[in-house]
Design a protein around this motif. Structure first.
Motif, PDB file in Angstrom:
ATOM      1  N   UNK A 302       0.842  -1.194   0.000  1.00 32.96           N
ATOM      2  CA  UNK A 302       0.000   0.000   0.000  1.00 32.96           C
ATOM      3  C   UNK A 302       0.883   1.253   0.000  1.00 32.96           C
ATOM      4  N   UNK A 303       1.965   1.207   0.783  1.00 30.48           N
ATOM      5  CA  UNK A 303       2.890   2.347   0.809  1.00 30.48           C
ATOM      6  C   UNK A 303       3.630   2.482  -0.513  1.00 30.48           C
ATOM      7  N   UNK A 304       3.975   1.352  -1.130  1.00 33.19           N
ATOM      8  CA  UNK A 304       4.618   1.398  -2.449  1.00 33.19           C
ATOM      9  C   UNK A 304       3.712   2.106  -3.456  1.00 33.19           C
ATOM     10  N   UNK A 305       2.431   1.748  -3.438  1.00 28.63           N
ATOM     11  CA  UNK A 305       1.493   2.381  -4.375  1.00 28.63           C
ATOM     12  C   UNK A 305       1.370   3.876  -4.106  1.00 28.63           C
ATOM     13  N   UNK A 306       1.389   4.250  -2.835  1.00 26.41           N
ATOM     14  CA  UNK A 306       1.279   5.669  -2.499  1.00 26.41           C
ATOM     15  C   UNK A 306       2.503   6.450  -2.962  1.00 26.41           C
ATOM     16  N   UNK A 307       3.674   5.841  -2.851  1.00 30.31           N
ATOM     17  CA  UNK A 307       4.915   6.522  -3.245  1.00 30.31           C
ATOM     18  C   UNK A 307       5.062   6.597  -4.756  1.00 30.31           C
ATOM     19  N   UNK A 308       4.652   5.539  -5.469  1.00 32.58           N
ATOM     20  CA  UNK A 308       4.660   5.557  -6.927  1.00 32.58           C
ATOM     21  C   UNK A 308       6.051   5.548  -7.532  1.00 32.58           C
ATOM     22  N   UNK A 309       6.175   6.164  -8.701  1.00 36.60           N
ATOM     23  CA  UNK A 309       7.393   6.097  -9.499  1.00 36.60           C
ATOM     24  C   UNK A 309       7.808   7.486  -9.965  1.00 36.60           C
ATOM     25  N   UNK A 310       9.092   7.601 -10.329  1.00 33.17           N
ATOM     26  CA  UNK A 310       9.565   8.789 -11.033  1.00 33.17           C
ATOM     27  C   UNK A 310      10.416   8.310 -12.195  1.00 33.17           C
ATOM     28  N   UNK A 311      10.159   8.866 -13.374  1.00 33.69           N
ATOM     29  CA  UNK A 311      10.852   8.446 -14.597  1.00 33.69           C
ATOM     30  C   UNK A 311      10.807   6.929 -14.712  1.00 33.69           C
ATOM     31  N   UNK A 758       0.865  -0.251 -10.990  1.00 34.97           N
ATOM     32  CA  UNK A 758       0.784   0.691  -9.883  1.00 34.97           C
ATOM     33  C   UNK A 758       0.230   2.058 -10.301  1.00 34.97           C
ATOM     34  N   UNK A 759       0.520   2.485 -11.544  1.00 31.52           N
ATOM     35  CA  UNK A 759       0.004   3.787 -11.986  1.00 31.52           C
ATOM     36  C   UNK A 759      -1.517   3.763 -12.053  1.00 31.52           C
ATOM     37  N   UNK A 760      -2.060   2.637 -12.547  1.00 27.35           N
ATOM     38  CA  UNK A 760      -3.510   2.498 -12.606  1.00 27.35           C
ATOM     39  C   UNK A 760      -4.101   2.476 -11.204  1.00 27.35           C
ATOM     40  N   UNK A 761      -3.439   1.740 -10.290  1.00 28.54           N
ATOM     41  CA  UNK A 761      -3.912   1.680  -8.903  1.00 28.54           C
ATOM     42  C   UNK A 761      -3.893   3.065  -8.263  1.00 28.54           C
TER      43      UNK A 761
END
Length: 787
Positions: A302-311, A758-761
């Protein structure tokens, strides 16, 4: 069911269980001889009853017929790279960003604040792969490739002993993509090299190269004979339920027969992460395999999804690399290479030495300023550093070992390739009212495309996928064309004949026809692609798109003065001068003329963009002239008072005194500037071009119709099937949208194809609008764009 079929099932189940206990649990329950006896019995039964052989049998790891090439595999969920930490401070910054991203309370004098749970495991030095299971059966293996597209190595991964062909237990998802590292243990590597020597074959430099080379063999029988191992570190595409922590997922995968790191641990807070890093670093040499660092991941999904991605990196994971490996060696010589832009770069030729398992004989020196900083002389003993796959560097000179006959390193007066003069670049520093020149760190060959080295690199760039996209022209082919004198400029590509191409090494009748067809197909590039293909210094894809979209035609781009180009967003005066200098160069103009004469037809040329045309004012123009003591406010007052550039140029002291709040210093500076005939002529020339382009503040303005998606931010995720993501990005940018790499509350819309993760989530969590590909195409059609 017959007795034979029943016995085959029993043997398979027993062998699978022994494989699991041996490779995953590290608790073998029978001697190797007994395992071999059971395996031999199963193999004999299957040989006698071939109709009972199934793909998941332990006997089906021995390899199959050799392939001619690997097929491409599109990763439904991209295989991203990790950001790197090299110092403890980098890890502390990472932890701070994680806690800030999760909005956790920070520490103060009375406490350390909230702590994040991280998974910790060694970073194996191998090759990243993806294993796809459907209903528990292994159906595909693929390399990471560029993260979006890899190679199908299914036949090869099946030969790896600890990769389960069928998952253990039950409850696995209908679709499960397991990701991990294929590697070779130190003992396996040594044994392989001994065997290679005995057979008179090639030895490998290090376990990573050996693993990568073994896994990418077209003949899977060779792969089967190599001591490869697999270790799982995560998942990709999933259709089903899994635990909601990273470690929970890995433990579940272990229960299903998947090997995971025996060093996997949970750390609470950054201090425990750093302690783990130090501990594993101390034990590094005693480990059975090579590692180059430690990977830390936020444990909560859940925390991974909240943090997301950059580039192309997740914000919730980082690789803490071990210090670079260093060795001493001797600098034998310094040679000079010539790049695409003519830059003459020093390269160190070294006495071969092994650094981090790789034999190093060359190292980068960057430029002559770096040579001077190091105090480097030929014959010196130097310290070489190699970190991971980074090009080896000379980091220090051991001056006390300098020999008496050491020689200074000097830049050649003439290009080592073409003999043209080599000159040092000059940098122009521009500020209000003045220009100053300083020596740059780069030396350049002035031979341009008359220099074979520059010509080769220029053509390699010209034909690349994102430029003219001429398939079949690799580096070796370009080198042949230049060396044979068949190509002396990019324009010569369009005069090549079949008889010329078929004589080149590596070309037969079909490949020659294919190359000529690819060259013919490239004759209608978009204006943006063409500008990028020209290889203008400091002009990447985005700047090329900007030039094409704003100016609308090659003719205007060629004519544009630097001050006019600076009206483009994100184009500063230095880049503007690079663009202008490129297009006024007679040689470059001739190459462009030749290209057009030989059939190039630029697409998507048109009028000056209305928004660009409407961006000039007299006040803004005066401000851009960089007159000392005349700031934006002063420029506005001058424009309001005189209403024209000519009026400002001709204004005398009496006129200037009537300008509201224009002090004597500013007035004197203005008069001094325009009293110089060159400045006045330059200003009038720029104004004339603004008139010609229809950009003058007095020009009749077309009504600016804002692009329909201007100001919006879109995100693309998953794999699109009708068009590539590059094409989708172009369509969106053409409508005025910005295409970002991560989802946030500011995102307007997400286009999600199959495999979106994860972007969709994140978009769903934030309530951001989501379109599938069909809806996206329908939306484009509404704006008159066909796909």
């Amino acid at each position: 069911m017959s007795e034979v079929a029943q016995r085959i099932l029993e043997l398979r189940a027993e062998l699978d269980q022994h494989n699991y206990r041996y490779h995953v649990l590290d608790e073998p329950s029978i001697p190797d001889a007994e395992y071999d006896r059971l395996f031999k019995e199963l193999k004999q039964l299957e040989t006698d009853n071939p109709h009972l052989i199934t793909p998941d049998s332990p006997t089906q790891r021995v390899g199959s017929l050799a392939l001619t090439a690997f097929d491409e595999v599109k990763h439904e969920v991209p295989m991203l790279s990790l950001g790197n930490a090299f110092e403890e401070a980098d890890m502390l910054s990472f932890d701070r960003r994680v806690r800030e991203g999760l909005d956790l309370p920070s520490g103060d004098l009375f406490g350390g604040g909230a702590e994040v749970e991280y998974s910790c495991e060694p970073k194996l030095d191998g090759l990243a792969v993806s294993l796809l299971y459907r209903d528990g059966l292994l159906v595909r293996g693929a390399t990471r490739g560029d993260g979006s597209t890899g190679e199908d190595i299914s036949v090869n991964v099946r030969t790896i002993r600890n990769v389960p062909l069928k998952l253990q237990g039950e409850g696995w998802p209908a679709v499960l993509e397991v990701r991990g590292e294929v590697f070779m243990s130190k003992a396996g590597f040594e044994a392989l090299n001994e065997r290679q020597l005995a057979l008179g074959g090639k030895t490998f430099a290090n376990p990573r190269n050996a693993a990568a080379g073994s896994l990418r063999q077209l003949d899977s029988k060779i792969t089967a004979a190599r001591p490869l191992e697999f270790c799982c570190y995560g998942i990709g595409q999933v259709e089903g339920e899994l635990p909601q922590t990273h470690i929970g997922i890995l433990q579940t995968l272990k229960d299903w027969g998947m090997p995971i790191s025996r060093e996997l641990k949970l750390a609470k807070g950054i201090d425990q992460c750093l302690a783990y890093y130090r501990d594993i670093g101390e034990r590094r040499e005693s480990l059975a395999y090579e590692i180059d660092g430690v990977v830390f991941k936020v444990n909560s999904l859940a925390s991974q999804r909240e943090l997301g991605f950059r580039a192309r990196e997740p914000r919730w994971a980082i690789a803490h690399k071990f210090p670079a490996m260093e060795e001493l060696t001797e600098l034998l010589d310094v040679e000079f290479q010539v790049g695409r832009t003519g830059a003459v770069t020093p390269v160190a030729r070294l006495k071969p030495v092994k650094v981090a398992g790789v034999t190093v004989s060359n190292a980068t020196l960057h430029n002559m300023d770096e040579v001077a900083r190091l105090g480097l002389m030929i014959g010196d003993t130097v310290i070489i550093r190699r970190a991971g796959d980074v090009i080896p560097q000379v980091v220090q000179v051991v001056t006390e070992r300098r020999p008496a006959d050491a020689r200074a390193v000097s830049i050649p007066e003439n290009c080592p390739v073409c003999g043209s003069h080599v000159e040092r670049t000059q940098l122009v520093k521009r500020s209000k009212g003045k220009e100053s020149f300083v020596e740059g760190s780069i030396y350049r060959c002035v031979g341009r495309l008359a220099c074979a080295a520059q010509l080769k690199q220029a053509i390699i760039h010209f034909v690349s996928r994102r430029a003219m996209d001429i398939e079949g022209l690799g580096e070796k082919s370009v080198e042949q064309l230049v060396d044979e004198g068949l190509v002396r400029s990019p324009a010569d590509l369009y005069t090549l004949t079949f008889d010329q191409v078929v004589q080149l090494e590596g070309f037969a009748e079909l490949s020659s026809k294919n190359l000529l067809a690819a060259i013919a197909d490239s004759r209608k590039p978009t204006l943006a692609r063409f500008i990028y293909a020209l290889g203008i210094p400091d002009v990447g894809e985005e700047t090329a798109k900007l030039l094409a979209r704003a100016l609308g035609s090659l003719e205007r781009i060629q004519q544009a003065l630097p001050e006019v180009l600076t009206y483009l967003p994100d184009v500063g005066l230095e880049v503007a001068h690079e663009i202008h200098s490129f297009f006024i160069d007679p040689h470059n103009r001739q190459v462009i003329a030749d290209l057009l004469e030989r059939g190039l037809q630029l697409q998507e040329e048109g009028e000056l963009h209305p928004e660009f045309a409407a961006c000039t004012t007299l006040a803004g123009f005066i401000d851009k002239l960089n007159i000392a003591s005349i700031a934006a406010t002063g420029a506005e007052r001058l424009a309001a008072r005189f209403q024209s550039l000519e009026g400002i140029i001709q204004a005398d002291w009496l006129d200037l005194r009537q300008v509201e709040r224009l002090n004597e210093k500013a007035a004197r500076s203005l008069r001094d500037f325009f009293d110089d005939p060159a400045n006045a002529e330059r200003a009038l020339a720029i104004e004339a071009q603004l008139r010609d382009f229809g950009m003058h503040w007095q020009s009749e303005k077309k009504q600016v119709e804002g692009l329909p998606l201007a100001g919006q931010t879109w995100v693309l995720t998953g794999s699109l099937e009708i068009m590539s993501r590059d094409v989708a990005k172009e369509k969106l940018e053409g409508l005025g949208a910005k295409v970002a790499g991560s989802v946030s509350a500011k995102t307007t819309c997400v286009v999600a194809g199959p495999g979106a993760g994860s972007k969709l989530a994140k978009a769903t969590e934030l309530g951001v609008a989501v379109l599938d590909e069909a809806q996206f195409i329908q939306r484009l059609a509404g704006y008159g764009i066909e796909v």
